[in-house]
Design an enzyme around this catalytic site. Structure first.
Site, PDB file in Angstrom:
ATOM      1  N   ASP A 107      15.202  15.015 -22.527  1.00 46.06           N
ATOM      2  CA  ASP A 107      15.770  16.279 -22.074  1.00 46.06           C
ATOM      3  C   ASP A 107      16.723  16.850 -23.121  1.00 46.06           C
ATOM      4  OD1 ASP A 107      14.364  15.764 -19.839  1.00 46.06           O
ATOM      5  OD2 ASP A 107      16.090  15.567 -18.487  1.00 46.06           O
ATOM      6  N   GLU A 121      -1.718  29.304  -6.079  1.00 43.31           N
ATOM      7  CA  GLU A 121      -0.790  29.236  -4.959  1.00 43.31           C
ATOM      8  C   GLU A 121       0.594  28.840  -5.468  1.00 43.31           C
ATOM      9  OE1 GLU A 121      -2.511  29.940  -2.235  1.00 43.31           O
ATOM     10  OE2 GLU A 121      -1.306  29.320  -0.513  1.00 43.31           O
ATOM     11  N   CYS A 124      24.225   6.996  35.073  1.00 44.22           N
ATOM     12  CA  CYS A 124      25.148   6.145  35.835  1.00 44.22           C
ATOM     13  C   CYS A 124      26.483   6.822  36.115  1.00 44.22           C
ATOM     14  CB  CYS A 124      25.362   4.826  35.107  1.00 44.22           C
ATOM     15  SG  CYS A 124      26.354   5.011  33.619  1.00 44.22           S
ATOM     16  N   GLU A 178     -11.067  20.697  -2.896  1.00 41.82           N
ATOM     17  CA  GLU A 178      -9.693  20.865  -3.412  1.00 41.82           C
ATOM     18  C   GLU A 178      -8.700  20.867  -2.257  1.00 41.82           C
ATOM     19  OE1 GLU A 178      -9.497  24.626  -5.408  1.00 41.82           O
ATOM     20  OE2 GLU A 178     -11.242  24.197  -6.655  1.00 41.82           O
ATOM     21  N   LYS A 204     -15.934  24.267  -2.134  1.00 40.36           N
ATOM     22  CA  LYS A 204     -16.536  25.388  -2.846  1.00 40.36           C
ATOM     23  C   LYS A 204     -17.849  24.938  -3.474  1.00 40.36           C
ATOM     24  CE  LYS A 204     -11.899  26.931  -4.098  1.00 40.36           C
ATOM     25  NZ  LYS A 204     -10.896  27.166  -5.135  1.00 40.36           N
ATOM     26  N   ARG A 253      -0.944  38.333  -3.019  1.00 41.22           N
ATOM     27  CA  ARG A 253      -2.271  38.680  -2.529  1.00 41.22           C
ATOM     28  C   ARG A 253      -2.231  39.973  -1.714  1.00 41.22           C
ATOM     29  NH1 ARG A 253      -4.907  37.596   2.269  1.00 41.22           N
ATOM     30  NH2 ARG A 253      -7.163  37.616   2.076  1.00 41.22           N
ATOM     31  N   LYS A 273      -6.019  22.293   0.069  1.00 40.64           N
ATOM     32  CA  LYS A 273      -5.623  23.659   0.392  1.00 40.64           C
ATOM     33  C   LYS A 273      -4.098  23.685   0.420  1.00 40.64           C
ATOM     34  CE  LYS A 273      -6.635  27.506   3.451  1.00 40.64           C
ATOM     35  NZ  LYS A 273      -5.279  27.945   3.743  1.00 40.64           N
ATOM     36  N   ASP A 317      -0.417  24.827   0.876  1.00 41.30           N
ATOM     37  CA  ASP A 317       0.216  25.692   1.865  1.00 41.30           C
ATOM     38  C   ASP A 317       1.368  26.453   1.212  1.00 41.30           C
ATOM     39  OD1 ASP A 317       0.456  26.806   4.295  1.00 41.30           O
ATOM     40  OD2 ASP A 317       1.271  25.051   5.306  1.00 41.30           O
ATOM     41  N   CYS A 345      27.582  10.290  31.872  1.00 41.00           N
ATOM     42  CA  CYS A 345      26.190   9.853  31.719  1.00 41.00           C
ATOM     43  C   CYS A 345      25.348  10.392  32.881  1.00 41.00           C
ATOM     44  CB  CYS A 345      26.139   8.330  31.680  1.00 41.00           C
ATOM     45  SG  CYS A 345      24.451   7.692  31.700  1.00 41.00           S
ATOM     46  N   TYR A 380      -6.385  27.901  -8.921  1.00 39.80           N
ATOM     47  CA  TYR A 380      -7.642  27.389  -8.376  1.00 39.80           C
ATOM     48  C   TYR A 380      -8.810  28.365  -8.411  1.00 39.80           C
ATOM     49  CZ  TYR A 380      -5.319  29.590  -4.358  1.00 39.80           C
ATOM     50  OH  TYR A 380      -4.651  30.456  -3.543  1.00 39.80           O
ATOM     51  N   SER A 401     -10.322  36.048   1.627  1.00 37.07           N
ATOM     52  CA  SER A 401      -9.769  34.916   2.371  1.00 37.07           C
ATOM     53  C   SER A 401     -10.909  33.937   2.654  1.00 37.07           C
ATOM     54  CB  SER A 401      -9.087  35.383   3.648  1.00 37.07           C
ATOM     55  OG  SER A 401      -9.963  36.195   4.356  1.00 37.07           O
ATOM     56  N   LEU A 402     -10.617  32.881   3.364  1.00 31.81           N
ATOM     57  CA  LEU A 402     -11.613  31.834   3.585  1.00 31.81           C
ATOM     58  C   LEU A 402     -11.933  31.710   5.068  1.00 31.81           C
ATOM     59  CD1 LEU A 402     -10.096  29.050   1.305  1.00 31.81           C
ATOM     60  CD2 LEU A 402     -12.219  30.272   0.888  1.00 31.81           C
ATOM     61  N   TYR A 412      14.834  18.475 -25.897  1.00 30.20           N
ATOM     62  CA  TYR A 412      14.282  19.733 -25.405  1.00 30.20           C
ATOM     63  C   TYR A 412      15.373  20.811 -25.380  1.00 30.20           C
ATOM     64  CZ  TYR A 412      12.184  23.134 -22.244  1.00 30.20           C
ATOM     65  OH  TYR A 412      11.705  24.290 -21.693  1.00 30.20           O
ATOM     66  N   ASP A 413      16.523  20.435 -24.834  1.00 31.57           N
ATOM     67  CA  ASP A 413      17.633  21.393 -24.763  1.00 31.57           C
ATOM     68  C   ASP A 413      18.033  21.889 -26.150  1.00 31.57           C
ATOM     69  OD1 ASP A 413      17.719  21.244 -22.079  1.00 31.57           O
ATOM     70  OD2 ASP A 413      19.378  19.805 -21.982  1.00 31.57           O
ATOM     71  N   LYS A 435      -9.790  22.576   7.771  1.00 31.83           N
ATOM     72  CA  LYS A 435      -8.367  22.408   8.062  1.00 31.83           C
ATOM     73  C   LYS A 435      -8.035  21.012   8.597  1.00 31.83           C
ATOM     74  CE  LYS A 435      -5.907  25.758   8.009  1.00 31.83           C
ATOM     75  NZ  LYS A 435      -5.799  27.099   8.575  1.00 31.83           N
ATOM     76  N   CYS A 484      24.635   0.253  32.205  1.00 35.57           N
ATOM     77  CA  CYS A 484      23.952   1.475  32.648  1.00 35.57           C
ATOM     78  C   CYS A 484      22.460   1.167  32.806  1.00 35.57           C
ATOM     79  CB  CYS A 484      24.156   2.584  31.615  1.00 35.57           C
ATOM     80  SG  CYS A 484      23.152   4.042  31.936  1.00 35.57           S
ATOM     81  N   CYS A 513      26.811   6.692  26.273  1.00 33.90           N
ATOM     82  CA  CYS A 513      27.273   6.236  27.579  1.00 33.90           C
ATOM     83  C   CYS A 513      28.092   4.972  27.331  1.00 33.90           C
ATOM     84  CB  CYS A 513      26.067   5.927  28.466  1.00 33.90           C
ATOM     85  SG  CYS A 513      26.494   5.010  29.943  1.00 33.90           S
TER      86      CYS A 513
HETATM   87  S1  IVH Z   1      -9.829  29.621  -3.037  1.00 35.39           S
HETATM   88  C1  IVH Z   1     -12.419  33.157  -2.294  1.00 35.39           C
HETATM   89  N1  IVH Z   1      -8.581  27.360  -3.235  1.00 35.39           N
HETATM   90  O1  IVH Z   1      -6.091  29.746   1.099  1.00 35.39           O
HETATM   91  C2  IVH Z   1     -11.644  31.930  -2.303  1.00 35.39           C
HETATM   92  N2  IVH Z   1      -7.644  29.044  -1.848  1.00 35.39           N
HETATM   93  O2  IVH Z   1      -7.417  31.319   3.402  1.00 35.39           O
HETATM   94  C3  IVH Z   1     -10.249  32.185  -2.623  1.00 35.39           C
HETATM   95  N3  IVH Z   1      -5.529  28.429  -0.800  1.00 35.39           N
HETATM   96  O3  IVH Z   1      -5.509  33.071   0.256  1.00 35.39           O
HETATM   97  C4  IVH Z   1      -9.338  31.112  -2.315  1.00 35.39           C
HETATM   98  N4  IVH Z   1      -5.383  26.430  -1.710  1.00 35.39           N
HETATM   99  O4  IVH Z   1      -3.812  31.328  -0.454  1.00 35.39           O
HETATM  100  C5  IVH Z   1      -8.595  28.580  -2.680  1.00 35.39           C
HETATM  101  N5  IVH Z   1      -7.542  25.324  -3.560  1.00 35.39           N
HETATM  102  C6  IVH Z   1      -7.557  26.527  -2.998  1.00 35.39           C
HETATM  103  C7  IVH Z   1      -6.535  26.975  -2.143  1.00 35.39           C
HETATM  104  C8  IVH Z   1      -6.626  28.243  -1.573  1.00 35.39           C
HETATM  105  C9  IVH Z   1      -4.797  27.301  -0.914  1.00 35.39           C
HETATM  106  C10 IVH Z   1      -5.183  29.573   0.051  1.00 35.39           C
HETATM  107  C11 IVH Z   1      -5.129  30.889  -0.648  1.00 35.39           C
HETATM  108  C12 IVH Z   1      -6.044  31.796   0.108  1.00 35.39           C
HETATM  109  C13 IVH Z   1      -6.173  31.109   1.412  1.00 35.39           C
HETATM  110  C14 IVH Z   1      -7.491  31.427   2.046  1.00 35.39           C
END
Ligand code: IVH
Length: 669
Positions: free
Chosen positions: A38, A180, A417, A118, A296, A141, A120, A122, A414, A232, A87-88, A41-42, A320, A437, A432
């Site tokens: 570190d 993400e 009791c 992969e 995918k 997004r 997912k 959060d 309590c 991703y 979205s998925l 690097y600094d 999920k 009790c 208590c």
């Molecule tokens: S692919 C067309 N890969 O999930 C596919 N999405 O409900 C585009 N997310 O809005 C998404 N991890 O925020 C992909 N490994 C991953 C992901 C991922 C999280 C989220 C992303 C997207 C949402 C879809």
């Protein structure tokens, strides 16, 4: 006094330093494997800052010094995504995933499909734009078509490269990358701790914290939050051609973008399903939150053929996990009295499905927690249940308040009791004060009879309640004086069941020292500490006679635990219970000093055939070894089962001994 270099010399040195610092950022934040200290690097960063200060016109937006907050803005601009961010579709069961695979095979007329699986993540989906390898724009997004311009905020994320690395693979003139932004569980906990100290509202989960931090008008606030990114997916890319999604990810990695390590190529849907199971089991060990696995189709030409439907691609699905959080309403708050006399407020809620089960009650821990979260009867709340953990109320959804909610206070007496309740000013819990009790007695007997303790089959809550209420049992030792005739007189207990309970009580007399110690319910003595004590002493008598010094000199027994054990054995009533247990015939096998694997550290990856992960862990521990959750130089053996994870690669990289299940069996047999 260091002399000022000429502008030309400075420009050269600046360029060198930037390359070097970018490389070290990549090693540190992306590969998680730094090659300099570190301090070194600094030193590089300070020198770069110094030169840029001398020649401000040499500062460029992709300089590593620019990872700090830019001035605040009035509002966010908008960014139109050149290719919509889709979205998925979600799948919640194996059946739905199998159906997804069938549909794809049918549409393509193929019998085998390769998937990339992969985690997912959060967090918050974002798009990054790189022109000639330099980060020029970042956006959320939004609705998938138009997002917010958060360029300056994303710039502060340490693992987001401001300049891509040129390798054998040329960096495209234009590259749009999707990923993400998230906050690690550790940084989330730290952030909430700080906010609590400063009296600020807490974030309910890491996702909210990440989203809140990105959508800050003042980028210096974002810079102060520890955010991270995994990429991703690709948007537009000029001057490069890919044939598979996995190649895209490999290229991302080589350009210095951060790609998750837990990604697998699966040549069948069954393998992908297995990966989902494995990852769900390991979910709690990851330092970031995931809510499923994204599958995918790997071949990009097939993705193109499948196309999309209602704003989701046909070639991908989000499989999920069981959700760990849910929203519900608190109908009432009641108080439970535990075996140490602790009064625990419990929220009684509208039933809700979370973590795979229906939940109706959640702990509120103590009055301080209720006050801190400002939980009231009638509130809409977010509750959480992760793994085996007791469900708890995480946060109140204050927007849902109507004004009719009622505050709650732990009573002064309590509820069972009627004795006075005492709160030690150094502790959060109220207790208590009556050691007799009935609630305390019932709870200590339940604990005594439980699986990890004396394991008395058939002695459940209902029976224990009746035994205590009728005065048949006042201490755990009384269990061994029970007669069948006494049991048979109880409500809903058939003759046969009464005999079974008597037999189970009799059988429990033959136990181990560790179980007996654990069964006594000494504060701070869980199964592990009980085992440590059993390994250090030969009998209950020896523990009773041990001085405080002797107790705390045992590795793993600190002052708090030591004092609790010492105090327990000084109490006359406790000494009597132990004498009664021994005279009733409770016996334990002499402790086996299992030391064969002492000092050996194991890591498991992939599914074992003959053991569950928890069983394998228990065996190693019984033999004196330990099990770690991740690979490091301290690990002696990495046991590889079916479909191993990234721990295998890590073990290979570090040169750690890798063994299969058969060898593991030999070691433990
Ligand atoms: S692919 C067309 N890969 O999930 C596919 N999405 O409900 C585009 N997310 O809005 C998404 N991890 O925020 C992909 N490994 C991953 C992901 C991922 C999280 C989220 C992303 C997207 C949402 C879809």
């Amino acid at each position: 006094m260091v002399s000022k270099p000429s502008k030309k010399k400075a420009a050269e040195e600046i360029e060198e330093l930037r390359k070097e610092i970018n490389y070290h950022n990549y090693r540190y934040y992306v590969l998680d494997s730094p090659v300099i200290s570190d301090q070194e690097y600094d030193r590089l960063l300070r020198r770069l800052e110094e030169l840029e200060k001398m020649y401000p016109d040499l500062v460029t937006p992709d300089s590593p010094t620019q990872k700090v907050g830019a001035p605040p803005r009035e509002e966010f601009g908008t960014v139109t995504h050149s290719i919509p961010m889709l979205s998925l579709q979600n799948a919640f069961s194996e059946g739905e995933v199998v159906e997804f695979d069938r549909r794809i095979k049918r549409l393509l007329g193929m019998s085998q499909i390769e998937y990339v699986a992969e985690p997912k993540i959060d967090g918050l989906a974002v798009e990054l734009v790189y022109r000639n390898g330099v980060y020029v724009q970042g956006s959320t997004r939004g609705d998938g078509y138009v997002g917010e311009d958060v360029t300056d905020n994303l710039r502060t994320i340490r693992s987001l490269p401001l300049r891509l690395i040129e390798t054998k693979l040329p960096v495209p003139g234009l590259l749009e990358v999707r990923g993400e932004v998230y906050m690690s569980k550790k940084d989330f906990a730290e952030l909430n701790r700080r906010r609590e100290r400063e009296g600020e509202p807490l974030f309910a989960n890491p996702r909210n914290a990440a989203a809140g931090s990105v959508r800050q008008l003042d980028p210096s606030v974002t810079a102060s939050r520890k955010l991270n990114i995994f990429v991703y997916a690709i948007g537009r890319a000029e001057g490069v051609e890919f044939s598979k999604h996995s190649e895209v990810l490999d290229s991302f990695r080589s350009w210095g973008l951060r790609v998750n390590r837990e990604i697998r190529i699966c040549d069948s849907i069954e393998k992908a399903i297995r990966f989902h199971q494995d990852l769900e089991a390991r979910r709690k060990d990851l330092d970031y939150e995931i809510d499923g696995v994204v599958l995918k189709v790997n071949r990009l030409d097939l993705q193109g053929q499948l196309g999309e439907i209602s704003r989701s691609p046909r070639w991908a699905i989000a499989y999920k996990f069981e959700p760990e959080q849910a929203t519900t309403v608190i109908k009432d708050i009641v108080v439970q009295v535990g075996r140490t006399g602790a009064l625990t407020p419990v929220a009684v809620m509208e039933p809700v499905h979370v973590g795979g089960v229906e939940v109706k009650r959640a702990t509120l821990h103590n009055q301080d927690e209720i006050d801190r979260k400002d939980v009231r009867i009638g509130d809409t709340v977010i509750i959480q249940r992760a793994g085996d953990v007791i469900p708890e109320v995480v946060a109140v959804v204050k927007e849902k308040r109507t004004g009719k909610e009622r505050k709650f206070r732990i009573p002064d007496t309590c509820p069972v009791c009627g004795a006075d309740v005492y709160k030690d000013p150094d502790e959060a819990v109220s207790r208590c004060t009556n050691i007799s009790c009935p609630a305390r007695i019932k709870q200590s007997i339940k604990h005594f009879a439980s699986k990890g303790a004396m394991d008395i089959d058939g002695l459940g809550s209902k029976l224990i309640n009746q035994l205590v209420d009728r005065g048949l049992v006042t201490t755990v030792a009384d269990l061994y004086r029970l007669k069948k005739s006494e049991l048979a007189g109880l409500e809903r207990l058939a003759d046969k069941s009464a005999q079974n309970v008597i037999d189970a009580i009799e059988k429990s007399k033959q136990t181990t020292l560790a179980r007996l110690i654990y069964a006594l319910g000494i504060r701070h003595v869980g199964e592990h500490v009980a085992r440590v004590l059993a390994d250090s002493f030969d009998s209950i008598d020896a523990i009773e006679k041990a001085s405080l010094d002797e107790l705390t000199s045992i590795r793993e027994i600190g002052p708090k635990v030591g004092e609790s054990i010492y105090a327990f054995f000084r109490q006359k009533q406790n000494q009597k219970v132990i004498r009664d247990l021994v005279s009733a015939g409770v016996r334990f096998a002499p402790p086996r000093h299992a030391t064969r694997l002492e000092g050996k550290v194991f890591v498991f990856t992939g599914a074992l055939h003959d053991y569950k992960r928890s069983e394998a862990k228990k065996i190693v521990e019984q033999l004196g070894g330990t099990v770690a959750s991740s690979v490091s130089k301290k690990v002696d053996f990495v046991v590889v089962g079916e479909d191993p994870g990234s721990k295998l690669e890590e073990a290979q990289r570090l040169g750690i001994k890798i063994i299969d299940e058969a060898t593991f069996k030999k070691i433990i047999s």
